[in-house]
Motif scaffolding. Structure first.
Motif, short mmCIF file in Angstrom:
data_model
loop_
_atom_site.label_atom_id
_atom_site.label_comp_id
_atom_site.label_asym_id
_atom_site.label_seq_id
_atom_site.Cartn_x
_atom_site.Cartn_y
_atom_site.Cartn_z
N VAL A 93 0.87 -1.26 -0.11
CA VAL A 93 -0.08 0.08 -0.10
C VAL A 93 1.06 1.34 -0.08
N PHE A 94 1.84 1.16 0.89
CA PHE A 94 2.39 2.50 1.02
C PHE A 94 3.84 2.81 0.20
N PHE A 135 3.27 6.03 -1.38
CA PHE A 135 3.00 7.21 -0.53
C PHE A 135 3.91 8.17 -0.41
N PRO A 136 3.67 9.58 -0.40
CA PRO A 136 4.83 10.49 -0.36
C PRO A 136 5.58 10.48 0.88
N VAL A 168 -12.49 -4.61 3.09
CA VAL A 168 -11.26 -4.49 2.30
C VAL A 168 -11.34 -4.98 0.72
N LEU A 203 -13.59 -2.04 -0.80
CA LEU A 203 -12.74 -0.82 -1.22
C LEU A 203 -11.68 -1.12 -2.38
N LEU A 204 -11.07 -2.36 -2.53
CA LEU A 204 -10.35 -2.62 -3.54
C LEU A 204 -10.93 -2.69 -4.76
N VAL A 238 -6.33 -0.17 3.66
CA VAL A 238 -6.80 0.21 2.65
C VAL A 238 -7.72 1.33 2.40
N LEU A 239 -8.36 1.83 3.70
CA LEU A 239 -9.02 3.04 3.59
C LEU A 239 -8.19 4.15 3.18
N ALA A 240 -6.76 4.29 4.06
CA ALA A 240 -6.04 5.20 3.85
C ALA A 240 -5.62 5.33 2.39
N HIS A 241 -5.23 4.02 1.86
CA HIS A 241 -5.11 4.00 0.44
C HIS A 241 -5.98 4.89 -0.55
N GLN A 242 -7.37 4.54 -0.36
CA GLN A 242 -8.48 5.20 -1.17
C GLN A 242 -8.27 6.62 -0.79
N HIS A 246 -5.72 8.40 -0.10
CA HIS A 246 -4.67 8.99 -0.85
C HIS A 246 -4.87 8.88 -2.45
N ARG A 247 -5.56 7.83 -2.88
CA ARG A 247 -5.61 7.75 -4.25
C ARG A 247 -6.75 8.92 -4.92
N ASP A 305 -2.38 12.03 1.89
CA ASP A 305 -2.92 11.48 2.98
C ASP A 305 -2.93 12.35 4.33
#
Lengths: 759, 111
Positions: free
Chosen positions: A655-656, A659-660, A745, A748-749, B93-97, B99-100, B105
């Protein structure tokens, strides 16, 4: 009796259904209150000749609560008012709201109110009284806010609810004290325990709470302002709740409790003074209004003041006069409200200045209004005349303050008579204005109710026959039988001369009515502004509290939560620390190394520049913790932790990776503040862990499981046995949580992949 | 040794909380993970510490060998680890969404 009252409530869904239909069907609902009226009339009669009717129904047996009802003279009289006027209101309402989208809601709430009001006047249980009392306030709230799209309606509804609801709380306090002193919840027992109650140290608080409840409900100064506000309700509601029945609940309470706690200087003077002041002040305010409903509202407040005034004077004669006044007022005031409703309904205005000559277009309504106005003025042969006669006679005879009291009563009566003329006479006489010529005639369903109620006033013709029931009703208040002779003609007596003087004064005032409206209104007595101010201050305070606490920022919520919990734990812990260091398990080198690893990993996670570093640090800390589990006899935990940490690390990386970088976006001050708070909380946890580790609480559970695991569950791993056998249901719950999380999960995916496809 | 356990729990809590007070969702979730570990240590210690025996009966024995570690906190922690994993996975997964959809974030300025 309990059955009938509860059936009224049970019928309210039917009322909602039938009420939605056309008036022809909706008016059939009146059959139920009509039946109740007949039933209560028979009940009243049988109570008069035999014993009071009683009925009880187990409510919450485990708490000793029961719904007990008792129909004596006073209760019966009120029940008749509630059901009799209720019948008129249901018919009237059916036509008034014909085609209105909320007509079903109106009828349903009305039935709910009828239940509550019957409960108030018939119950013998002081706690049930409180419940019914609050229910009347609640239904009143719903009905005042009937036109809930208008902010004025909502405001008035809340205002009425707050004022009468706080009085209800006072009633609850009084009820608790009464039960404490007498050991009984029965109102009847209370009325028999007058001596005990008056001598008890709780007497003062009981009286104050009861009076607070009565004065708020019956709109006495300084709580009177909610009643004129309640005129935002539709007129049928005003006629029923805010004139004839609900606002009399306070009067009923004082009358009912008079034998129990009355008869003292405190009781009499307080009620008489508040009543007299309200009677005069509200009558003065009433004649200055130009809106028909406002005139009636203030005159109702004034009439309620008069009743309190008579109750406060406290002689048997004034108590009887008060009961008579209640009946007379309910009839003529209910009529006038309904007449106002018709005028409003047909012409669209309630302004006295614009209304005249309506007798040409609303002839029957004019008759009803005229009858009520004459009764309100106190002319023979109307019931209003009889009520005023006995009031004058009683006030003349009482020893407290005859001249002053009499003067006040005559003045108030004259002003109220003027109100009657302004509403029941003035709109119908004179030249019909041009813009009202198109006014449509009212349907019979509309004028039937007020005509019936107005005609009831002429029952004064049968004065002799009225004496017995009235005396019977008053007997519940006075506590003993007393002679009462109602008659239209007693000869030329002082009360008759006073009546003549009153009527003369009324006519004089009517002649000068335009001048009266120019008199100044005393602004200092406007307690509604006090209420507004208090509510404003509360709003301001709650805004000041909730703004900083709920600023929609996640970190603020965490901070508030942590600081609060920390403060609570910290205070508790500092009082309970007992650490004996010698009892500690000795250290081993490799264990120290593991702990140092965890500490180092945690600190690295905090200082990490990239998310990836932080993720790896978290994993390291998790592995360290798993190692300590392994060393201290928990292999299951260690295994689970190892696998979970590995999985977590993998998911994190997935996931990360996009990320920034971590960039510190908070200010230096905020970081220092957060650091201090975190470290303080960490310190608390340090102490807490130490305290619990050194004083382990043994519940005997572990030895139970150790013994039961092989014998009952046939398992050797006790932890596993606990999870899958002894606490299997918990584990099932846990699995459900995991499944829910997995579904979340996956969902959401799925959304994410759909969006990607869409692009 | 209790002293060291307490130290571990304290440090895990302090660092976890500090991270949760940041404005980034990534930091929040990592902080939550540290906090979970700290809590498990706290519960574990509350049963009393013993190095000798796991709460498992030997193949032929009818009774556990005293002293053995307390099985009750262990059962609790086992549940907590698994639930914690579920929460972590979901929030990730929530954080991922987030961010997307918003490109960052950082939740600090969200009103």
């Amino acid at each position: 009796m309990a059955f009938l009252i509860l059936t009224t409530l049970a019928l309210s869904p039917l009322a909602a259904w039938l009420g939605r239909r056309s008036a022809r069907w909706a008016q059939l609902l009146a059959l139920w209150p009509l039946f109740l009226t007949i039933w209560f009339a028979r009940g009243f009669h049988s109570a008069l000749t035999n014993e009071p009717l009683t009925d009880r129904l187990s409510w919450i047996p485990s708490m000793g609560l029961e719904l007990s009802f008792r129909l004596d003279g006073l209760s019966g009289l009120f029940a008749l008012l509630v059901t009799g006027i209720g019948t008129c209101i249901v018919v009237y309402g059916a036509h008034y709201f014909d085609g209105h989208p909320y007509s079903g809601r109106f009828q349903a709430t009305l039935f709910g109110f009828m239940t509550a009001m019957l409960g108030v006047v018939l119950t013998d249980n002081v706690l049930a009284l409180f419940v019914f009392w609050e229910l009347t306030g609640f239904t009143s709230f719903l009905l005042i806010g009937f036109s809930h799209r208008k902010s004025e309606s909502r405001r008035s509804a809340i205002q009425a609810l707050i004022v009468t609801g706080s009085g209800g709380l006072a009633l609850l306090a009084a009820a608790a004290l009464l039960v404490q002193v007498t050991g009984s919840e029965s109102l009847f027992t209370h009325t028999q325990s007058g001596e005990l109650l008056r001598a008890h140290p709780f007497y003062l608080p009981i009286v104050l709470c009861l009076l607070l409840a009565a004065f708020t409900k019956s709109a006495q100064f300084p709580f009177h302002f909610w009643l004129p506000g309640a005129m935002a309700a539709p007129t049928p509601v005003s006629a029923y709740l805010h004139s004839a029945t609900m606002v009399k609940a306070g009067v009923y309470l004082v009358a009912r409790m008079s034998p129990a706690v009355g008869g003292t200087q405190l009781w009499n003077w307080t009620i008489a003074a508040v009543g007299a002041f309200t009677m005069l002040g509200a009558a003065y305010r009433a004649v200055q209004e130009t809106d028909l409903k406002k005139i009636l509202a203030y005159s109702t407040v004034s009439a309620l003041g008069t009743i309190f005034f008579l109750l406060g004077l406290g002689t048997p004669a004034t108590l009887t006069a008060a009961v008579g006044y209640i009946v007379a007022h309910a009839c003529y005031k209910g009529t006038l409200f309904l007449v106002t409703g018709i005028i409003d309904h047909q012409t669209g205005t309630r302004d006295v200045a614009r209304l005249a000559g309506l007798r040409r277009v609303l002839p029957v309504t004019a008759v009803a209004g005229g009858l009520a106005a004459l009764s309100m003025m106190g002319l023979p042969p109307f019931f209003g005349f009889l009520a005023k006669e006995i009031a004058y006679e009683a006030v003349l005879a009482q020893p407290l303050i005859p001249q002053v009291a009499l003067g006040a009563l005559v003045l108030a009566s004259a002003l109220l008579g003027l109100c009657g003329l302004l509403v029941g006479y003035a709109p119908f006489v004179g030249e019909l204005p041009q813009d009202l010529r198109e006014t449509r005639r009212a349907s019979p369903g509309l004028w039937l109710g007020p005509l019936l109620l107005g005609t009831l006033g002429t029952l004064g013709l049968f004065a002799g026959a009225l004496s017995t029931p009235l005396e019977f009703a008053a007997r519940s208040v006075v506590g003993r039988a007393l002679p009462l002779e109602l008659a239209l003609w007693h000869g030329v007596t002082p009360p008759l001369l006073l009546s003549v003087a009153t009527v003369a004064l009324t006519l004089l005032l009517y002649w000068q009515r335009r001048g009266i409206r120019r008199f100044a209104r005393p602004r200092g007595l406007n307690t509604a502004r006090l209420y507004d101010g208090a509510v404003g201050v509360l709003d301001w305070i709650s805004l000041r509290i909730s703004r900083p606490l709920q600023d929609a920022s996640l970190s603020t919520y965490v901070l508030v939560f942590v600081v609060t919990t920390g403060a609570l734990i910290g205070t508790g812990l500092s009082l309970s620390i007992r650490v004996h260091l010698p009892s500690l398990v000795p250290l081993r080198t490799y264990e120290v190394l593991i702990v140092l690893l965890v500490v180092a990993a945690a600190i690295t996670a905090v200082r990490a520049r990239t998310t990836m570093t932080a993720v790896l640090s978290l994993g390291t800390a998790g592995y360290g913790v798993a190692l300590t589990f392994l060393l201290y006899g928990a292999p299951d935990l260690a295994m689970t932790q190892f696998s979970v940490e590995t999985l977590t690390a993998i998911i994190f990386v997935f996931v990360f990776w996009q990320f920034p970088k971590v960039e510190e976006t908070t200010s230096r001050v905020a970081r220092i503040r957060d650091g201090v708070v975190s470290m303080a909380f960490g310190w608390y946890i340090f102490v807490l862990t130490l305290v619990t580790a050194i004083n382990p609480t043994s519940s005997g559970l572990s030895s139970f499981y150790a013994e039961a695991a092989p014998t009952l569950a046939h398992g050797r791993n006790i932890v596993n046995v606990i999870l899958v056998d002894f606490r299997a249901l918990d584990t099932l719950g846990e699995i459900t949580v995991l499944v829910t999380a997995a579904v979340g999960v996956a969902a959401l995916l799925h959304i994410a992949s759909q969006e990607k496809l869409a692009r | 040794m209790e002293l060291l356990f307490a130290l571990t729990a304290g440090v895990l809590y302090a660092s976890g909380l500090y991270l949760m007070l940041r404005r980034r969702l990534a930091q929040l979730i990592i902080g939550l993970g540290l906090l979970t570990n700290g809590t498990n240590i706290l519960i574990f210690t509350s049963g009393g510490l013993t190095r000798t025996n796991a709460p498992v009966l030997a193949a032929d024995a009818l009774e556990t060998t005293e002293p053995f570690a307390d099985p009750v906190p262990q059962a609790l922690i086992l549940t907590a680890i698994v639930i914690g994993f579920g929460v972590l996975a979901f929030s990730l997964v929530l954080a991922h969404q987030v961010h997307r959809s918003s490109g960052t974030d950082d939740v600090g300025d969200r009103q």
